[in-house]
Scaffold this motif. Structure first.
Motif, PDB file in Angstrom:
ATOM      1  N   PHE A   1      21.014  22.422  10.154  1.00  0.00           N
ATOM      2  CA  PHE A   1      21.499  22.358   8.773  1.00  0.00           C
ATOM      3  C   PHE A   1      22.620  23.364   8.542  1.00  0.00           C
ATOM      4  O   PHE A   1      23.663  23.031   7.968  1.00  0.00           O
ATOM      5  CB  PHE A   1      20.330  22.634   7.816  1.00  0.00           C
ATOM      6  CG  PHE A   1      20.728  22.737   6.371  1.00  0.00           C
ATOM      7  CD1 PHE A   1      21.243  21.651   5.701  1.00  0.00           C
ATOM      8  CD2 PHE A   1      20.590  23.933   5.686  1.00  0.00           C
ATOM      9  CE1 PHE A   1      21.616  21.744   4.371  1.00  0.00           C
ATOM     10  CE2 PHE A   1      20.953  24.046   4.365  1.00  0.00           C
ATOM     11  CZ  PHE A   1      21.473  22.940   3.700  1.00  0.00           C
TER      12      PHE A   1
ATOM     13  N   THR B   1      25.750  22.267  10.431  1.00  0.00           N
ATOM     14  CA  THR B   1      26.358  21.101   9.771  1.00  0.00           C
ATOM     15  C   THR B   1      27.153  21.526   8.543  1.00  0.00           C
ATOM     16  O   THR B   1      28.285  21.059   8.333  1.00  0.00           O
ATOM     17  CB  THR B   1      25.271  20.091   9.374  1.00  0.00           C
ATOM     18  OG1 THR B   1      24.538  19.696  10.536  1.00  0.00           O
ATOM     19  CG2 THR B   1      25.886  18.858   8.730  1.00  0.00           C
ATOM     20  N   ILE B   2      26.564  22.389   7.729  1.00  0.00           N
ATOM     21  CA  ILE B   2      27.260  22.887   6.537  1.00  0.00           C
ATOM     22  C   ILE B   2      28.575  23.554   6.923  1.00  0.00           C
ATOM     23  O   ILE B   2      29.649  23.252   6.372  1.00  0.00           O
ATOM     24  CB  ILE B   2      26.372  23.892   5.771  1.00  0.00           C
ATOM     25  CG1 ILE B   2      25.217  23.182   5.076  1.00  0.00           C
ATOM     26  CG2 ILE B   2      27.200  24.673   4.742  1.00  0.00           C
ATOM     27  CD1 ILE B   2      25.568  22.479   3.805  1.00  0.00           C
TER      28      ILE B   2
ATOM     29  N   THR C   1      28.585  20.178  -0.188  1.00  0.00           N
ATOM     30  CA  THR C   1      27.627  21.233   0.110  1.00  0.00           C
ATOM     31  C   THR C   1      26.373  21.099  -0.747  1.00  0.00           C
ATOM     32  O   THR C   1      25.245  21.220  -0.234  1.00  0.00           O
ATOM     33  CB  THR C   1      28.271  22.614  -0.115  1.00  0.00           C
ATOM     34  OG1 THR C   1      29.458  22.723   0.677  1.00  0.00           O
ATOM     35  CG2 THR C   1      27.311  23.721   0.272  1.00  0.00           C
TER      36      THR C   1
ATOM     37  N   GLN D   1      24.262  18.191   0.443  1.00  0.00           N
ATOM     38  CA  GLN D   1      23.537  18.534   1.668  1.00  0.00           C
ATOM     39  C   GLN D   1      22.340  19.430   1.369  1.00  0.00           C
ATOM     40  O   GLN D   1      21.274  19.268   1.969  1.00  0.00           O
ATOM     41  CB  GLN D   1      24.478  19.231   2.647  1.00  0.00           C
ATOM     42  CG  GLN D   1      25.514  18.291   3.257  1.00  0.00           C
ATOM     43  CD  GLN D   1      26.465  19.040   4.162  1.00  0.00           C
ATOM     44  OE1 GLN D   1      26.182  19.266   5.330  1.00  0.00           O
ATOM     45  NE2 GLN D   1      27.609  19.444   3.612  1.00  0.00           N
ATOM     46  N   PHE D   2      22.498  20.377   0.453  1.00  0.00           N
ATOM     47  CA  PHE D   2      21.374  21.228   0.089  1.00  0.00           C
ATOM     48  C   PHE D   2      20.275  20.412  -0.587  1.00  0.00           C
ATOM     49  O   PHE D   2      19.086  20.709  -0.422  1.00  0.00           O
ATOM     50  CB  PHE D   2      21.835  22.351  -0.837  1.00  0.00           C
ATOM     51  CG  PHE D   2      22.255  23.596  -0.117  1.00  0.00           C
ATOM     52  CD1 PHE D   2      21.311  24.510   0.313  1.00  0.00           C
ATOM     53  CD2 PHE D   2      23.589  23.852   0.141  1.00  0.00           C
ATOM     54  CE1 PHE D   2      21.682  25.666   0.983  1.00  0.00           C
ATOM     55  CE2 PHE D   2      23.980  24.991   0.810  1.00  0.00           C
ATOM     56  CZ  PHE D   2      23.023  25.907   1.244  1.00  0.00           C
TER      57      PHE D   2
ATOM     58  N   GLN E   1      18.600  18.263   2.262  1.00  0.00           N
ATOM     59  CA  GLN E   1      17.968  19.000   3.358  1.00  0.00           C
ATOM     60  C   GLN E   1      16.448  19.102   3.187  1.00  0.00           C
ATOM     61  O   GLN E   1      15.723  19.310   4.156  1.00  0.00           O
ATOM     62  CB  GLN E   1      18.589  20.392   3.482  1.00  0.00           C
ATOM     63  CG  GLN E   1      18.475  21.256   2.243  1.00  0.00           C
ATOM     64  CD  GLN E   1      17.362  22.299   2.328  1.00  0.00           C
ATOM     65  OE1 GLN E   1      16.814  22.515   3.394  1.00  0.00           O
ATOM     66  NE2 GLN E   1      17.060  22.933   1.212  1.00  0.00           N
TER      67      GLN E   1
END
Length: 289
Positions: A210, A213-214, A274, A277-278, A281
């Protein structure tokens, strides 16, 4: 004692906070203000409202840069993460991994200009090392940096190689943090190596994945050095990226307002990616209790 610890913590944080304020917060606020202005860098600033943003969304170069940046992201992020993860797994249990780690990490600390110049020679269509190697096995190599269909792929290959060592070191740290007891229990239960990889390594490595990736996505949206040094955005703007567009508007055409508007659009896009994605996740990142 608690007060003294807090003071010491603040003392150690102060240099970083000062740097953050002067090199991140103030420039960000300045760019936001300037995005609503018309300014050539020398004369008076005039307020134009949303005209700079409208100009960007109706500008063909903006959409060309957006397409090229997304293409670069799609090419570099998944392949770069996969290769660095496999490389880290391969090096995790072999002897002398510190030496291999050193050699793989060396390109990361090399300047982007040096890397770009070296790869210009490697990918040269006439005298490049890559095409000479291909010629030895009977393949006529293409013009990697002058072919509009191959130039972004060429830059992506360079970037994957360049960042491979950094991501590999991060994955190695994640692998070494996985307790051996999980694998010992899996072996007792008769799990194969592949099953251990799927059921133990990948889930336990998900926080590291993770993070990588970020950072990879943020870095891919900010690509500039490679395209600037190797192709100058060409041929025919086939490697014209978003940051190159921002640079072109500001320091070539001296339209700092339009450039700041493009920079703010890029900032919002990165922020949205971002945050998404958070949010996602929680479905696939597993933290050890």
């Amino acid at each position: 004692m608690r007060k003294n610890n807090a003071l010491w913590g603040l003392a150690f944080l102060t240099p970083q906070l000062i740097g953050l304020i002067f090199f991140a917060v103030i420039p960000l606020v300045s760019a936001l203000v300037l995005s609503f202005m018309k300014w050539d860098g020398f004369g008076e600033r005039s307020f134009v409202g949303l005209d700079n943003f409208i100009y960007q969304f109706t500008n063909a170069d903006f959409w060309t840069a957006t397409y090229n940046t997304i293409l670069y992201t799609v090419l570099t992020v998944p392949f770069g993460i996969l290769l660095s993860m496999l490389l880290a797994i391969a090096l995790n249990k072999i002897k002398g991994k510190e030496i291999y780690r050193l050699f793989y990490f060396m390109p990361v600390v090399t300047s982007s200009v040096s890397i770009g110049v070296i790869w210009m020679w490697i990918l040269n269509g006439d005298l490049g090392i890559l095409n000479q190697v291909l010629a030895m096995i009977g393949i006529n190599g293409p013009d990697w940096l002058t072919n509009t269909n191959l130039v972004m792929i060429s830059i992506a290959i360079l970037s994957i190689w360049w960042q491979l060592g950094y991501n590999m070191v991060i994955f190695l740290a994640g692998l070494q943090g996985i307790s051996k007891s999980y694998y010992e229990a899996a072996e007792i239960d008769g799990a194969s190596k592949f099953q251990q990889f799927l059921k133990i390594t990948l889930p336990m490595l998900s926080p590291t994945t993770f993070f990588v990736t970020i950072m990879a996505i943020i870095g891919s949206f900010q690509v500039f050095d490679q395209a600037f040094v190797m192709t100058n955005g060409g041929p025919g703007k086939a490697s014209y990226t978003m940051v190159f567009h921002i640079y072109d508007n500001a320091f070539v055409d001296f339209r700092f307002g339009e450039s700041s508007a493009a920079a703010m659009i890029l900032f919002v896009v990165i922020l949205i990616f971002t945050l998404v994605q958070f949010k996602l996740q929680k479905r696939w990142v597993h933290y050890e209790d």
